[in-house]
Design a protein around this motif. Structure first.
Motif, PDB file in Angstrom:
ATOM      1  N   LEU A  83      42.768  18.156  44.965  1.00  0.00           N
ATOM      2  CA  LEU A  83      43.300  19.293  45.716  1.00  0.00           C
ATOM      3  C   LEU A  83      44.507  18.871  46.535  1.00  0.00           C
ATOM      4  CD1 LEU A  83      40.047  21.070  46.934  1.00  0.00           C
ATOM      5  CD2 LEU A  83      41.587  21.703  45.059  1.00  0.00           C
ATOM      6  N   GLY A  84      44.402  17.679  47.117  1.00  0.00           N
ATOM      7  CA  GLY A  84      45.525  17.159  47.886  1.00  0.00           C
ATOM      8  C   GLY A  84      46.758  17.055  47.020  1.00  0.00           C
ATOM      9  N   ARG A  85      46.524  16.598  45.784  1.00  0.00           N
ATOM     10  CA  ARG A  85      47.673  16.461  44.889  1.00  0.00           C
ATOM     11  C   ARG A  85      48.272  17.816  44.568  1.00  0.00           C
ATOM     12  NH1 ARG A  85      46.373  13.303  39.756  1.00  0.00           N
ATOM     13  NH2 ARG A  85      47.402  15.056  38.746  1.00  0.00           N
ATOM     14  N   GLN A  86      47.397  18.771  44.388  1.00  0.00           N
ATOM     15  CA  GLN A  86      47.880  20.121  44.103  1.00  0.00           C
ATOM     16  C   GLN A  86      48.771  20.615  45.250  1.00  0.00           C
ATOM     17  OE1 GLN A  86      46.848  22.984  41.751  1.00  0.00           O
ATOM     18  NE2 GLN A  86      48.660  23.712  42.835  1.00  0.00           N
ATOM     19  N   LEU A  87      48.281  20.409  46.466  1.00  0.00           N
ATOM     20  CA  LEU A  87      49.040  20.872  47.630  1.00  0.00           C
ATOM     21  C   LEU A  87      50.352  20.109  47.744  1.00  0.00           C
ATOM     22  CD1 LEU A  87      46.186  21.242  50.211  1.00  0.00           C
ATOM     23  CD2 LEU A  87      47.617  23.059  49.305  1.00  0.00           C
ATOM     24  N   GLY A  88      50.273  18.801  47.481  1.00  0.00           N
ATOM     25  CA  GLY A  88      51.490  17.986  47.522  1.00  0.00           C
ATOM     26  C   GLY A  88      52.498  18.499  46.522  1.00  0.00           C
ATOM     27  N   THR A  89      52.016  18.797  45.334  1.00  0.00           N
ATOM     28  CA  THR A  89      52.920  19.305  44.305  1.00  0.00           C
ATOM     29  C   THR A  89      53.558  20.608  44.745  1.00  0.00           C
ATOM     30  OG1 THR A  89      51.380  18.393  42.710  1.00  0.00           O
ATOM     31  CG2 THR A  89      53.113  19.804  41.855  1.00  0.00           C
ATOM     32  N   GLU A  90      52.739  21.456  45.354  1.00  0.00           N
ATOM     33  CA  GLU A  90      53.297  22.729  45.815  1.00  0.00           C
ATOM     34  C   GLU A  90      54.411  22.495  46.826  1.00  0.00           C
ATOM     35  OE1 GLU A  90      50.229  25.335  47.190  1.00  0.00           O
ATOM     36  OE2 GLU A  90      49.226  25.291  45.232  1.00  0.00           O
ATOM     37  N   ALA A  91      54.159  21.571  47.774  1.00  0.00           N
ATOM     38  CA  ALA A  91      55.173  21.278  48.787  1.00  0.00           C
ATOM     39  C   ALA A  91      56.428  20.736  48.119  1.00  0.00           C
ATOM     40  CB  ALA A  91      54.631  20.275  49.799  1.00  0.00           C
ATOM     41  N   LEU A  92      56.225  19.868  47.123  1.00  0.00           N
ATOM     42  CA  LEU A  92      57.374  19.258  46.456  1.00  0.00           C
ATOM     43  C   LEU A  92      58.143  20.296  45.653  1.00  0.00           C
ATOM     44  CD1 LEU A  92      55.984  15.800  45.345  1.00  0.00           C
ATOM     45  CD2 LEU A  92      57.611  16.312  47.166  1.00  0.00           C
ATOM     46  N   VAL A  93      57.421  21.204  45.025  1.00  0.00           N
ATOM     47  CA  VAL A  93      58.101  22.257  44.267  1.00  0.00           C
ATOM     48  C   VAL A  93      58.958  23.098  45.213  1.00  0.00           C
ATOM     49  CG1 VAL A  93      57.721  24.441  43.057  1.00  0.00           C
ATOM     50  CG2 VAL A  93      56.505  22.385  42.339  1.00  0.00           C
ATOM     51  N   LEU A  94      58.357  23.409  46.344  1.00  0.00           N
ATOM     52  CA  LEU A  94      59.072  24.182  47.365  1.00  0.00           C
ATOM     53  C   LEU A  94      60.331  23.443  47.804  1.00  0.00           C
ATOM     54  CD1 LEU A  94      58.546  26.665  49.364  1.00  0.00           C
ATOM     55  CD2 LEU A  94      57.886  24.895  50.973  1.00  0.00           C
ATOM     56  N   ALA A  95      60.135  22.174  48.170  1.00  0.00           N
ATOM     57  CA  ALA A  95      61.271  21.385  48.644  1.00  0.00           C
ATOM     58  C   ALA A  95      62.295  21.193  47.532  1.00  0.00           C
ATOM     59  CB  ALA A  95      60.786  20.032  49.157  1.00  0.00           C
ATOM     60  N   GLY A  96      61.805  21.024  46.308  1.00  0.00           N
ATOM     61  CA  GLY A  96      62.706  20.813  45.177  1.00  0.00           C
ATOM     62  C   GLY A  96      63.585  22.021  44.930  1.00  0.00           C
ATOM     63  N   LEU A  97      62.976  23.197  44.945  1.00  0.00           N
ATOM     64  CA  LEU A  97      63.763  24.421  44.756  1.00  0.00           C
ATOM     65  C   LEU A  97      64.801  24.545  45.859  1.00  0.00           C
ATOM     66  CD1 LEU A  97      61.064  27.036  43.728  1.00  0.00           C
ATOM     67  CD2 LEU A  97      62.869  26.062  42.297  1.00  0.00           C
ATOM     68  N   ALA A  98      64.345  24.270  47.104  1.00  0.00           N
ATOM     69  CA  ALA A  98      65.260  24.377  48.234  1.00  0.00           C
ATOM     70  C   ALA A  98      66.382  23.359  48.092  1.00  0.00           C
ATOM     71  CB  ALA A  98      64.507  24.166  49.537  1.00  0.00           C
ATOM     72  N   ALA A  99      66.032  22.162  47.629  1.00  0.00           N
ATOM     73  CA  ALA A  99      67.033  21.111  47.490  1.00  0.00           C
ATOM     74  C   ALA A  99      68.085  21.516  46.466  1.00  0.00           C
ATOM     75  CB  ALA A  99      66.368  19.806  47.071  1.00  0.00           C
ATOM     76  N   ALA A 100      67.621  22.062  45.344  1.00  0.00           N
ATOM     77  CA  ALA A 100      68.571  22.467  44.298  1.00  0.00           C
ATOM     78  C   ALA A 100      69.494  23.561  44.821  1.00  0.00           C
ATOM     79  CB  ALA A 100      67.800  22.957  43.069  1.00  0.00           C
ATOM     80  N   ALA A 101      68.888  24.562  45.467  1.00  0.00           N
ATOM     81  CA  ALA A 101      69.705  25.653  45.993  1.00  0.00           C
ATOM     82  C   ALA A 101      70.634  25.138  47.089  1.00  0.00           C
ATOM     83  CB  ALA A 101      68.802  26.761  46.541  1.00  0.00           C
ATOM     84  N   GLY A 102      70.099  24.245  47.935  1.00  0.00           N
ATOM     85  CA  GLY A 102      70.899  23.701  49.027  1.00  0.00           C
ATOM     86  C   GLY A 102      72.066  22.890  48.515  1.00  0.00           C
ATOM     87  N   ALA A 103      71.822  22.093  47.477  1.00  0.00           N
ATOM     88  CA  ALA A 103      72.896  21.271  46.921  1.00  0.00           C
ATOM     89  C   ALA A 103      73.995  22.169  46.367  1.00  0.00           C
ATOM     90  CB  ALA A 103      72.342  20.357  45.822  1.00  0.00           C
ATOM     91  N   ALA A 104      73.580  23.217  45.659  1.00  0.00           N
ATOM     92  CA  ALA A 104      74.570  24.135  45.102  1.00  0.00           C
ATOM     93  C   ALA A 104      75.371  24.784  46.227  1.00  0.00           C
ATOM     94  CB  ALA A 104      73.875  25.208  44.267  1.00  0.00           C
ATOM     95  N   LEU A 105      74.656  25.182  47.254  1.00  0.00           N
ATOM     96  CA  LEU A 105      75.295  25.827  48.404  1.00  0.00           C
ATOM     97  C   LEU A 105      76.305  24.880  49.054  1.00  0.00           C
ATOM     98  CD1 LEU A 105      74.718  28.573  49.795  1.00  0.00           C
ATOM     99  CD2 LEU A 105      73.438  27.286  51.491  1.00  0.00           C
ATOM    100  N   ALA A 106      75.876  23.633  49.243  1.00  0.00           N
ATOM    101  CA  ALA A 106      76.750  22.650  49.885  1.00  0.00           C
ATOM    102  C   ALA A 106      77.993  22.416  49.031  1.00  0.00           C
ATOM    103  CB  ALA A 106      75.998  21.338  50.090  1.00  0.00           C
ATOM    104  N   ALA A 107      77.789  22.307  47.708  1.00  0.00           N
ATOM    105  CA  ALA A 107      78.930  22.061  46.824  1.00  0.00           C
ATOM    106  C   ALA A 107      79.927  23.205  46.947  1.00  0.00           C
ATOM    107  CB  ALA A 107      78.441  21.907  45.384  1.00  0.00           C
ATOM    108  N   VAL A 108      79.408  24.427  46.928  1.00  0.00           N
ATOM    109  CA  VAL A 108      80.295  25.587  47.039  1.00  0.00           C
ATOM    110  C   VAL A 108      81.000  25.578  48.401  1.00  0.00           C
ATOM    111  CG1 VAL A 108      80.342  28.106  47.212  1.00  0.00           C
ATOM    112  CG2 VAL A 108      79.006  26.997  45.412  1.00  0.00           C
TER     113      VAL A 108
END
Lengths: 127, 966
Positions: free
Chosen positions: B434-459
């Protein structure tokens, strides 16, 4: 759990300590019937009372659980017929000795959980 | 009860046969018991029972096939975590499942997804973009100039206190320093000037005049050809200084020659030395400079980059030996320290030498007061550090805000997650799983944000680079900083993980407890309830501090940007004209000039100017026309190193500017005359047509001074009728006082000395009439071949249409005079203001970012608060509560939090304001307007963000909420 049939759907867990827990609804049904035979609606009321409203199953869910418990030998349909002034479709359920043993085992397991919880979650007051 | 029996058909037949009758009876009894509670309750029961039947039917059928537990409520079977199989495949399968589940979870909760991913992305993107700019501007080593041994020695003209302008060093001082300086290894000089270069067409380009040792001293290696040699001199006719050579900047090599490798040895026509009266002189191209060589002669990187680098004689040409004031001989001085000496040593050493050279001894002034010493790199960066560090601090706060936001939203999910996790734990999922599941969820969240953030920063970086004023050279070269991006992503991921895993910590302990407690998940809820209001209030507080600071700075910058120029450039047109040598200049041969040579303007120059003005003013479209030697907003408006003295006194204003104008110039540029009069036709010297002007003669003239100069000499007194001495032999009577031309001050907000912070002190300015221009031998001022024409249109909206008029008029007078750069002053003004406007834009963007994140935070939190209380609200509504009461309930709760958060935030904003004090111009650190605007903005954000959740609360369907009890 002596009666494995309740657990038919539980996956075997290598790191599970001790017996498997009952579902809240199953436990609530067994506890409700421990005081005496009850029919469907009375069971619903008793369950709601016992759990202070946190558990309030629908009719379908209740009967599915009852059938599951009956198949597991924890309860039986009471052979007594409904009273003449009652709806004749009404059926009473009665707990078996296997059911009592299971409920007792479950409450012991819960006590263990509670003990640990009281110790670790001091702020909760163990309530 | 046929309806219920019909519904029962959903159930498997065997189950229906066995339980159908009893179920119907139970349902009917239940329904009967509910009737007393009103039709809404009956409806709710119906809805709930129907749903329950359907769910039971699905489960029974499923378990019939797959032997599933029919009574497991809660999560769908597919969400049950599978046990780890320990193999790589198993791990990967689990991972894929976890990621899928996480994504599905986000899709299912769009509010949560948008609020958390969106704000985190904004935080990551904004901070990365700003950090990239900070890095490009402040931290990236400046090629060549970075060495601590290299210091710039400015010439502090301000013997008069309060002179904010460090200035280039005049020739004689430079020479004395080179010869006698004990603390410096080597001195080199550079000065960027505008020179006409003739390629296909003549173009005025920035040209760096450098001492031949400069490039070697700072370690520049040529891309092509060679560097400068000591024997490369200023060159040109009559100088006896060898043949002229030129180095190309990499940019010029690229744009003009397409990086032609055979360029070395070719010849380029560059305007020669003005003092020698030279026209274009062929310069031999000897080399090409590397692309990273840049020069910053003004602090704050507001520098035109030199296209050409031309050697300047290290020694003054003998031709100029008698020139006391030769301002183009002034230069920026770069010194290399001797080992063991420090910048303060240099200040006292060179300051003492300069002091000795002063004609009027000033024993009370310490030598250090005469020079300005700073590392070259610091000069280039100037107070841009201040400008960028502030938004950067804001950016960090915004990132913290975004993390808090995500924490808040994740905690908001806690109660429901704990319920779900308890269930899954009960169903046999291992805690680690379960911990891993939650960790994955957090990472997915952060990953999506990171991708969007990187694109935003580049622009953002790209847009900034494209939009930044060309003067902000380093900012334009900013590239997305991957380290910063990594840092932001790491921080965001840490926050997401920390708070994402919270349910695993609380959840696994509460897992069995939960079911004993009414409400199911009290332990977790308590945690959330305790933390989240604090987080929300904290968010509001931080947001207020950021928005408040931004508001202060924006207001301050707006003030700076809107500083009255003192004159009204709008509606005027400016054009520059370059006079040919022939017919306008008189070369003074050395022997007649008694050792000093040079040139002198012939009266033809004045006649051209006056005839042009007359011609233009005859046109009905023209309201005023005038000619000047220097043009506001057009550069060439240098600090004059010639003191203006008070007659009969030692008092002098050393650094000032000077312009020479025709009558009506103040009207044409819209500079108001405060007292006295404008110049008149009669303010003229009767120069003989044939020069030289006899030496030793004293000249009487008139002058108009600006407010600042008047205040320096005659504070509180009337300046009219007072007398000044300027230069060697000229006595000027002040006939008028005009408003300050603050156009230079507006650019001059950048001061490279922090302690001074903002001073918008306008330079003392002296105006004299063109008809009284004094040009005795040896005083070679105003040698510039340019004159500037100012025309104010009768219809000020049509000022642009006057350009052809000016061109035609000049052509008719003398077709050899080139008219160039004719443009409305409005355009010049817009260009000039692009830098403050850019700063303003950046700050506003920041405030807006903080604001949006705060609003998203409030929205997310409120949506959850309402979501959590849906049941309660539903019950209230079912029991006859009015939607208004429900709204009031939510509003009260939110308002309480908002008040606490904003109160703390006001305190924070006030504290931040104190820190900002040094950067504020005409705005107090506790400026009530900025603060109220910030509070109002955040309140508006809270209200706007709260509106939707509150609407949801009011429109809760009791039937739906009651069903959720099942």
């Amino acid at each position: 759990m002596s009666d494995a049939s309740i657990m038919t759907n539980r996956r075997a867990k290598p790191d599970a300590p001790g017996p498997e827990p009952l579902t809240p609804l199953s436990m609530a049904i067994l506890l409700a019937l421990a005081e005496g035979d009850l029919h469907g609606y009375a069971l619903l009321q008793e369950i709601e009372r016992q759990t202070e409203g946190s558990l309030s199953p629908g009719t379908g869910t209740l009967y599915a659980a009852l059938q599951r418990l009956a198949e597991g030998g924890m309860i039986i349909e009471s052979p007594d017929l409904p009273a003449p002034d009652e709806d004749q479709r009404r059926r009473y359920y009665r707990i078996t000795s296997a059911g009592r043993a299971t409920a007792a085992a479950e409450s012991r397991r819960m006590e263990r959980v509670l003990r640990i919880a009281r110790k670790r979650l001091a702020t909760e007051g163990g309530a | 009860m046929t309806a219920y029996r019909r519904l029962q058909r959903l159930l498997p037949p065997s189950f229906r046969e066995r339980n159908g009758e009893a179920m119907a009876e139970t349902f009917e009894t239940r329904l009967e018991a509910t009737r007393g509670r009103g039709s809404m309750a009956v409806l709710a029961l119906w809805a709930r029972e129907a749903m329950d039947l359907a769910r039971t039917a699905v489960r029974l059928r499923a378990s019939g096939r797959r032997r599933r537990d029919p009574e497991a409520p809660g999560p769908e079977p597919r969400r049950v975590a599978k046990p780890s199989r320990g193999s790589v495949t198993g791990f990967l399968e689990d991972l894929a499942t976890d990621v899928r589940v996480a994504l599905r979870g986000l899709v299912r909760q769009p509010v949560f997804a948008v609020a958390s991913v969106g704000t985190l992305a904004l935080g990551i993107g904004g901070v990365t973009a700003l950090w990239s700019m900070v890095y490009a501007v402040l931290l990236k080593p400046l090629p060549y100039w970075e060495s601590p041994e290299l210091i710039r020695v400015g010439y502090k003209l301000g013997v008069v206190a309060g002179d904010p302008w460090p200035s280039p060093v005049p020739y004689d001082v430079f020479q004395a320093w080179s010869e006698r300086g004990r603390t410096v290894e080597e001195l080199a000089s550079i000065r960027v000037v505008g020179r006409t270069v003739e390629m296909e067409r003549a173009e005025r380009l920035p040209v760096a005049l450098v001492s031949t040792n400069l490039l070697d001293m700072i370690g520049v290696k040529p891309v092509l050809g060679r560097m400068l040699l000591p024997e490369d001199g200023e060159g040109g006719t009559g100088t006896g200084l060898g043949s002229p050579v030129v180095l190309l900047s990499h940019a010029f090599w690229t744009s003009a020659y397409g990086r032609d490798p055979t360029v070395v040895g070719r010849s380029l026509l560059v305007a020669g030395q003005p003092w020698a009266g030279q026209g274009s002189v062929p310069h031999t191209i000897v080399g090409v400079l590397p692309p990273d060589l840049a020069w910053f002669d003004r602090p704050g990187l507001l520098a035109e980059q030199p296209e050409l680098w031309v050697p300047r004689a290290h020694v003054l040409p003998s031709a100029l030996a008698g020139a006391e004031w030769y301002w183009e001989a002034d230069r920026e001085v770069i010194a290399r320290l001797k080992p063991g000496s420090s910048a303060p040593d240099v200040a006292s050493d060179l300051g003492a030498i300069r002091k000795e050279l002063l004609s009027a001894p000033a024993p009370e002034i310490p030598p250090e007061a005469f020079v300005d010493v700073a590392p070259v790199a610091a000069m280039a960066i100037g107070s841009l550090r201040d400008r960028v560090l502030l938004p950067f601090a804001a950016a960090l706060l915004v990132l913290v805000l975004a993390c808090l936001n995500v924490a808040n939203l994740l905690l908001g999910r806690l109660p429901s997650r704990v319920g779900e996790l308890s269930m899954r734990g009960a169903l046999g999922a291992a805690r680690s799983r379960l911990g891993r599941q939650l960790g994955t969820e957090a990472l997915v969240l952060a990953g999506l944000a990171a991708a969007a953030g990187a694109a935003l920063a580049a622009v953002a970086v790209w847009v900034t680079g494209a939009w930044a004023p060309p003067e902000l050279v380093l900012l334009r070269s900013a590239k997305l900083d991957l380290v910063a991006l990594g840092f932001c992503i790491a921080l965001a991921t840490a926050a997401a993980l920390a708070f994402g895993l919270a349910p695993a910590l609380t959840g696994s302990r509460a897992v069995h407890l939960a079911r004993l407690r009414p409400g199911g998940s009290v332990g977790a809820r308590t945690l959330g309830l305790k933390l989240r209001p604090a987080l929300l209030a904290g968010e509001l507080a931080i947001a207020l501090a950021v928005v408040g600071s931004a508001a202060l700075l924006v207001r301050s910058f707006a003030r700076v940007a809107s500083v009255e120029m003192g004159f009204r450039p709008e509606g005027a047109l400016v054009a520059s004209m370059t006079l040919p040598r022939e017919g306008y200049q008189l070369q003074i041969p050395p022997r007649t000039a008694g050792g000093a040579s040079g040139f002198q303007w012939l009266p033809a120059r004045l006649r051209l100017a006056e005839e042009l003005v007359e011609r233009l003013e005859r046109d009905p479209r023209v309201a005023h026309a005038a000619v000047s030697v220097r043009a506001p907003l057009r550069g060439g408006w240098y600090v004059q190193s010639m003191p203006v003295r008070l007659e009969g006194s030692d008092r002098a204003v050393v650094s000032q500017t000077w312009n020479v104008v025709t009558p009506g110039w103040f009207d044409a540029v819209g500079l108001p005359l405060l007292s006295g009069r404008d110049f008149r036709e009669s303010d003229r010297h009767d120069w003989p047509d044939v020069v030289p002007v006899p030496q030793g003669q004293a000249w009487q003239g008139v002058a108009i001074v600006n407010e600042t100069l008047a205040a320096r000499f005659w504070p509180g007194e009337d300046a009219i009728g007072k007398r000044l001495r300027y230069g060697a032999r000229e006595t000027l009577e002040v006939v008028g006082v005009v408003a300050d031309d603050r156009s230079r001050s507006v650019v001059g907000i950048v001061s490279n000395d922090r302690s001074r912070s903002f001073t918008l002190e306008p330079l003392p300015t002296l105006y004299t009439p063109l008809a009284q221009e004094v040009m005795p031998r040896g005083e070679l001022w105003n040698y510039s071949a340019e004159l500037h024409v100012f025309v104010r249109a009768a219809d000020e909206r049509r000022n642009a249409s006057l350009a052809p008029l000016v061109r035609d008029a000049v052509r008719e007078l003398d077709s050899r005079v080139a008219v160039h750069d004719a443009e409305p002053m409005d355009d010049v003004l817009a260009r000039e203001r692009s830098i403050p406007r850019f700063s303003l834009w950046v700050l506003t963007a920041f405030g807006a970012l903080a604001w949006v994140i705060a609003a998203a935070g409030v929205f997310g939190v409120l949506a959850y608060l309402v979501g959590q209380r849906t049941h309660e609200i539903g019950v209230r509504l079912a029991l006859g509560g009015q939607p208004g009461d429900v709204v009031g309930l939510v509003v009260r709760q939110v308002a309480g939090l908002a008040v606490i958060g904003l109160a703390v935030g006001v305190w924070g904003a006030l504290a931040a304001g104190k820190l900002l004090e040094g950067w504020l111009y005409e705005v107090g650190p506790t400026d009530p307007l900025s603060l109220s605007v910030a509070v109002a903005l955040l309140l508006a954000a809270a209200v706007a963000a709260g509106w939707l959740p509150i609407r949801w609360a009011a429109s809760v369907d009791p039937a739906t909420t009651l069903r959720m009890d099942a």
